[in-house]
Design an enzyme around this catalytic site. Structure first.
Site, PDB file in Angstrom:
ATOM      1  N   ASP A 179       0.856  -1.186   0.000  1.00 13.88           N
ATOM      2  CA  ASP A 179       0.000   0.000   0.000  1.00 13.88           C
ATOM      3  C   ASP A 179       0.900   1.247   0.000  1.00 13.88           C
ATOM      4  O   ASP A 179       1.839   1.316  -0.789  1.00 13.88           O
ATOM      5  CB  ASP A 179      -0.955  -0.035   1.205  1.00 13.88           C
ATOM      6  CG  ASP A 179      -2.123   0.932   1.060  1.00 13.88           C
ATOM      7  OD1 ASP A 179      -3.126   0.568   0.420  1.00 13.88           O
ATOM      8  OD2 ASP A 179      -2.023   2.055   1.580  1.00 13.88           O
ATOM      9  N   TYR A 304      -3.383  10.830   0.257  1.00 18.91           N
ATOM     10  CA  TYR A 304      -3.924  10.646  -1.098  1.00 18.91           C
ATOM     11  C   TYR A 304      -3.928  11.967  -1.849  1.00 18.91           C
ATOM     12  O   TYR A 304      -3.516  12.042  -3.008  1.00 18.91           O
ATOM     13  CB  TYR A 304      -5.342  10.067  -1.014  1.00 18.91           C
ATOM     14  CG  TYR A 304      -5.360   8.619  -0.606  1.00 18.91           C
ATOM     15  CD1 TYR A 304      -5.452   7.609  -1.561  1.00 18.91           C
ATOM     16  CD2 TYR A 304      -5.283   8.239   0.729  1.00 18.91           C
ATOM     17  CE1 TYR A 304      -5.461   6.279  -1.197  1.00 18.91           C
ATOM     18  CE2 TYR A 304      -5.289   6.914   1.111  1.00 18.91           C
ATOM     19  CZ  TYR A 304      -5.369   5.932   0.136  1.00 18.91           C
ATOM     20  OH  TYR A 304      -5.367   4.606   0.495  1.00 18.91           O
ATOM     21  N   HIS A 355      -4.937  -7.910   0.968  1.00 18.10           N
ATOM     22  CA  HIS A 355      -4.219  -6.645   0.980  1.00 18.10           C
ATOM     23  C   HIS A 355      -3.377  -6.452   2.237  1.00 18.10           C
ATOM     24  O   HIS A 355      -2.328  -5.820   2.187  1.00 18.10           O
ATOM     25  CB  HIS A 355      -5.222  -5.503   0.845  1.00 18.10           C
ATOM     26  CG  HIS A 355      -4.600  -4.159   0.670  1.00 18.10           C
ATOM     27  ND1 HIS A 355      -3.799  -3.840  -0.401  1.00 18.10           N
ATOM     28  CD2 HIS A 355      -4.653  -3.034   1.436  1.00 18.10           C
ATOM     29  CE1 HIS A 355      -3.392  -2.586  -0.308  1.00 18.10           C
ATOM     30  NE2 HIS A 355      -3.893  -2.076   0.803  1.00 18.10           N
TER      31      HIS A 355
END
Length: 377
Positions: A179, A304, A355
């Site tokens: 990630d 982000y 994940h």
């Protein structure tokens, strides 16, 4: 001294836990979904059950004790206080390793894999594969300080990690992540020698549609990319565009914060139909609490806004290891991986996992990390 490493345990006051329980008791619930599954998001009955448990039975102090056993510390780097866990191996020749989490993760993800990596002898593995493990919290996550200005890119974070490792006495080290930990570990790989010897990655992100597939494996990767974009990427668009806006809702409502993550546990883990059969409620709530108690919904979402649209891959000269877990949000092939990483020394497709590799399958990830870095010692 600005270079001082000082103890900084987790010690949230009882008043913060009382406030949480009071907020949970006053929740104004929405009406239930109109479908019999998770296709409209986390179902009402599942959320009510999780939050009832959170209010009445969950014990944050147990998690706090586990974290405080791992030498939680703080140090100031590049104008920001960075919080980290540090677990030294009993093996004197262990390799220093920095592991970086992502979103919606935290150092909580690493609690199960940490002892496997630092003390392989005690877990039936080769003591030559031992690591001194450093687990920092990203800026704006956990107890690390929240940036008050823009500019904290993966490259800047990677440079801070080099300083952190050297400050701990580790002039040469290896790095691992998935990630956003992928982005930081890749940036560490770009820094390379003499500080960074090698990197291991547990995710291979695509930043646009993968190229035309040439075999069934690549076809599955393309299908997974399309499924993610169509059904699972709404959080990403919101946090790229308006992290402050979503921050109000998640910082004020514990149920909102929990639902924002609970949906991801269902979508991104390799479970049998119920994510709570893979990760317990306690495990999920431990990680949710790392965001709730620290009030980092907005500051963590800003990673982000800051980085996603501008992120570019850099050339990595040091050895790269890549481990693929079948329920991750991105899949790839050896061919695509080799094109991005010419010095790919380890590649493996695991039979299970999603994940949150370290959290879901700590034994498998530990074996992958050992195998990958064994080539670089």
């Amino acid at each position: 001294m600005t270079e001082t490493i000082r103890p900084h345990p987790f010690a949230f006051p009882d008043s913060a836990l009382d406030d949480l329980r009071e907020r949970l008791s006053r929740t104004r619930w929405p009406d239930r979904e109109t479908v019999p599954d998770w296709s409209q998001g986390a179902p009402l009955d599942r959320m009510r059950a999780l939050c009832d448990y959170w209010r009445d039975s969950y014990d944050w102090r147990a998690c706090e004790a586990r974290l405080n056993a791992l030498d939680p510390s703080m140090t100031r780097i590049d104008g920001l206080d960075i919080h980290f866990l540090h677990l030294r191996s009993p093996e004197p020749d262990a390799t220093p390793l920095v592991m970086t989490h992502g979103w919606p993760g935290s150092v909580i993800e690493f609690l199960k894999v940490a002892p496997l990596l630092t003390d392989p002898r005690a877990h039936g593995a080769d003591p030559a594969d031992a690591f001194h493990l450093v687990m920092p919290s990203l800026p704006g996550f956990g107890l690390s300080e929240k940036p008050t200005e823009t500019g904290w890119t993966p490259e800047r974070i990677a440079r801070a990690w080099v300083v952190l490792m050297q400050r701990l006495g580790y002039d040469r080290f290896v790095a691992q992540g998935g990630d956003w930990g992928y982005a930081v570990s890749s940036a560490l790989g770009t820094i390379g020698e003499p500080a960074v010897q090698a990197v291991h990655l547990s995710m291979f992100p695509h930043y646009g549609p993968p190229e035309d597939p040439s075999d069934p494996q690549e076809e599955r990767a393309l299908q997974r990319w399309h499924a993610f974009q169509a059904n699972e990427s709404g959080y990403q668009h919101e946090q790229i565009q308006s992290p402050q806006t979503i921050g109000y809702a998640l910082t004020d409502s514990p149920v909102g914060q929990a639902a924002w993550f609970y949906e991801k546990y269902e979508q991104w883990t390799d479970h049998d139909g119920d994510p709570e059969h893979l990760l317990s409620r306690d495990e999920m709530l431990d990680n949710i609490m790392m965001y709730w108690l620290t009030q980092t919904a907005a500051s963590s979402a800003r990673i982000y806004w800051q980085n996603f649209r501008a992120f570019t891959e850099q050339k990595i000269q040091v050895p790269v290891g890549l481990s693929l877990f079948p329920r991750d949000i991105h899949l790839t092939s050896r061919r695509w991986a080799q094109e991005r990483f010419p010095n790919l020394v380890h590649y493996n497709e695991l039979p299970k996992g999603g994940h949150f590799a370290a959290w879901e399958q700590p034994e498998l990830l530990a074996a992958e990390v050992r195998a990958s870095f064994r080539r670089s010692r």
